[in-house]
Design a protein around this motif. Structure first.
Motif, short mmCIF file in Angstrom:
data_model
loop_
_atom_site.label_atom_id
_atom_site.label_comp_id
_atom_site.label_asym_id
_atom_site.label_seq_id
_atom_site.Cartn_x
_atom_site.Cartn_y
_atom_site.Cartn_z
N LYS A 162 -7.99 67.71 -8.68
CA LYS A 162 -6.64 67.27 -8.29
C LYS A 162 -5.63 67.75 -9.31
N GLY A 163 -4.36 67.71 -8.92
CA GLY A 163 -3.33 68.14 -9.85
C GLY A 163 -1.95 67.75 -9.37
N ALA A 164 -0.96 67.93 -10.24
CA ALA A 164 0.42 67.61 -9.90
C ALA A 164 1.36 68.54 -10.66
N LEU A 165 2.34 69.06 -9.94
CA LEU A 165 3.45 69.80 -10.54
C LEU A 165 4.68 68.91 -10.44
N VAL A 166 5.31 68.64 -11.56
CA VAL A 166 6.49 67.78 -11.60
C VAL A 166 7.71 68.66 -11.82
N GLY A 167 8.72 68.48 -10.99
CA GLY A 167 9.96 69.24 -11.13
C GLY A 167 10.65 68.94 -12.45
N SER A 168 11.58 69.81 -12.84
CA SER A 168 12.20 69.75 -14.17
C SER A 168 13.01 68.48 -14.43
N GLY A 169 13.35 67.73 -13.40
CA GLY A 169 14.06 66.47 -13.60
C GLY A 169 13.14 65.31 -13.89
N GLY A 170 11.85 65.56 -13.87
CA GLY A 170 10.87 64.50 -14.11
C GLY A 170 10.16 64.67 -15.42
N GLU A 171 9.12 63.89 -15.61
CA GLU A 171 8.34 63.96 -16.84
C GLU A 171 6.86 64.00 -16.50
N LEU A 172 6.06 64.44 -17.45
CA LEU A 172 4.63 64.61 -17.25
C LEU A 172 3.98 63.32 -16.74
N GLU A 173 4.44 62.19 -17.23
CA GLU A 173 3.84 60.91 -16.85
C GLU A 173 3.99 60.63 -15.35
N HIS A 174 4.99 61.18 -14.73
CA HIS A 174 5.14 61.01 -13.28
C HIS A 174 3.98 61.68 -12.54
N GLY A 175 3.54 62.83 -13.04
CA GLY A 175 2.38 63.50 -12.46
C GLY A 175 1.09 62.72 -12.67
N ALA A 176 1.02 61.98 -13.77
CA ALA A 176 -0.17 61.17 -14.04
C ALA A 176 -0.35 60.06 -13.01
N LEU A 177 0.70 59.70 -12.31
CA LEU A 177 0.60 58.67 -11.27
C LEU A 177 -0.31 59.10 -10.12
N TRP A 178 -0.61 60.38 -10.02
CA TRP A 178 -1.47 60.90 -8.94
C TRP A 178 -2.96 60.72 -9.25
N HIS A 179 -3.31 60.43 -10.52
CA HIS A 179 -4.72 60.34 -10.90
C HIS A 179 -5.50 59.39 -10.00
N ALA A 180 -5.12 58.15 -9.94
CA ALA A 180 -5.89 57.16 -9.16
C ALA A 180 -5.77 57.38 -7.65
N PRO A 181 -4.57 57.52 -7.10
CA PRO A 181 -4.49 57.70 -5.63
C PRO A 181 -5.19 58.96 -5.13
N GLY A 182 -5.09 60.05 -5.87
CA GLY A 182 -5.74 61.28 -5.44
C GLY A 182 -7.25 61.25 -5.62
N GLY A 183 -7.68 60.79 -6.79
CA GLY A 183 -9.11 60.75 -7.08
C GLY A 183 -9.89 59.78 -6.22
N TYR A 184 -9.40 58.55 -6.13
CA TYR A 184 -10.13 57.56 -5.34
C TYR A 184 -10.11 57.89 -3.85
N ALA A 185 -9.06 58.54 -3.39
CA ALA A 185 -9.01 58.94 -1.98
C ALA A 185 -10.14 59.92 -1.67
N MET A 186 -10.33 60.91 -2.54
CA MET A 186 -11.40 61.87 -2.27
C MET A 186 -12.76 61.20 -2.35
N ARG A 187 -12.95 60.35 -3.32
CA ARG A 187 -14.24 59.64 -3.43
C ARG A 187 -14.52 58.82 -2.17
N GLU A 188 -13.50 58.14 -1.67
CA GLU A 188 -13.68 57.32 -0.47
C GLU A 188 -13.99 58.18 0.75
N VAL A 189 -13.22 59.23 0.96
CA VAL A 189 -13.42 60.08 2.14
C VAL A 189 -14.77 60.80 2.08
#
Length: 194
Positions: free
Chosen positions: A83-110
């Motif tokens: 999984k991964g995230a590209l955050v636009g220049s108005g955001g910060e790296l931590e905003h991309g980190a919000l994808w860790h749980a929703p993206g990872g657990y979704a794949m594990r579940e499916v």
């Protein structure tokens, strides 16, 4: 909690038949699902951003299901993920980190409860940036034949106030893998590592 506002969703499929050696008996399929979403935190610092992870869960499930469909519809066929995230220049790296749980657990579940941690990459970048999404085996992170990556990106994303969240799945090891290590048929499947 902010609503997830999706500008667009894209999928990409690669069919790798060889890497300079003999043609594979079964081509490797690599697929990515990408969603370009509004970053509700762009342009300002917000201390409590964790609730947005809950909002991202349905998107994670949607993208994971799309990937299984692109790869033929059988979750048992999937052997690698990332999984991964590209955050636009108005955001910060931590905003991309919000994808860790929703993206990872979704794949594990499916995929029916895959064991291995889902590898990840993220960065803050401008429009048209590319991201290498790491891939490992779905049940054992030490299976060296499945260490892989897929480069993803869209020509118009992420804009400064957006994020592009990504899931990747593969159907097997690298074509021509011969670097040794733990083999997929040696997985014990107890700890997500071996």
């Amino acid at each position: 909690m902010p609503e997830v506002r999706i500008r667009k969703i894209a999928t990409a499929l690669e069919e790798i038949r060889h890497e300079g050696g003999p043609p594979a008996v079964q081509p490797l399929l690599r697929a990515a699902a990408m969603a370009v979403i509004e970053n509700p935190f762009a342009g300002r610092y917000v201390a409590d951003i964790q609730p947005f992870m809950e909002d991202l869960k349905p998107l994670g499930l949607d993208l994971a299901r799309r990937l299984v469909a692109v790869l033929g519809g059988d979750p048992a066929r999937v052997e690698g993920y990332g999984k991964g995230a590209l955050v636009g220049s108005g955001g910060e790296l931590e905003h991309g980190a919000l994808w860790h749980a929703p993206g990872g657990y979704a794949m594990r579940e499916v995929l029916g409860g895959a064991m291995a941690i889902v590898p990840s990459s993220k960065k803050v970048a401008g429009v048209g940036a590319r991201l290498d999404v790491p891939v490992t085996h779905v049940n054992a992170s030490y299976v060296r034949s499945h260490f892989d990556s897929m480069e993803v990106g869209l020509n118009d994303a992420p804009r400064a106030d957006e994020m592009m969240v990504v899931l990747v799945m593969t159907t097997g090891p690298r074509v021509h893998n011969r670097a040794g290590g733990l083999a997929a048929d040696q997985i014990t499947g107890k700890d997500g590592l071996r």
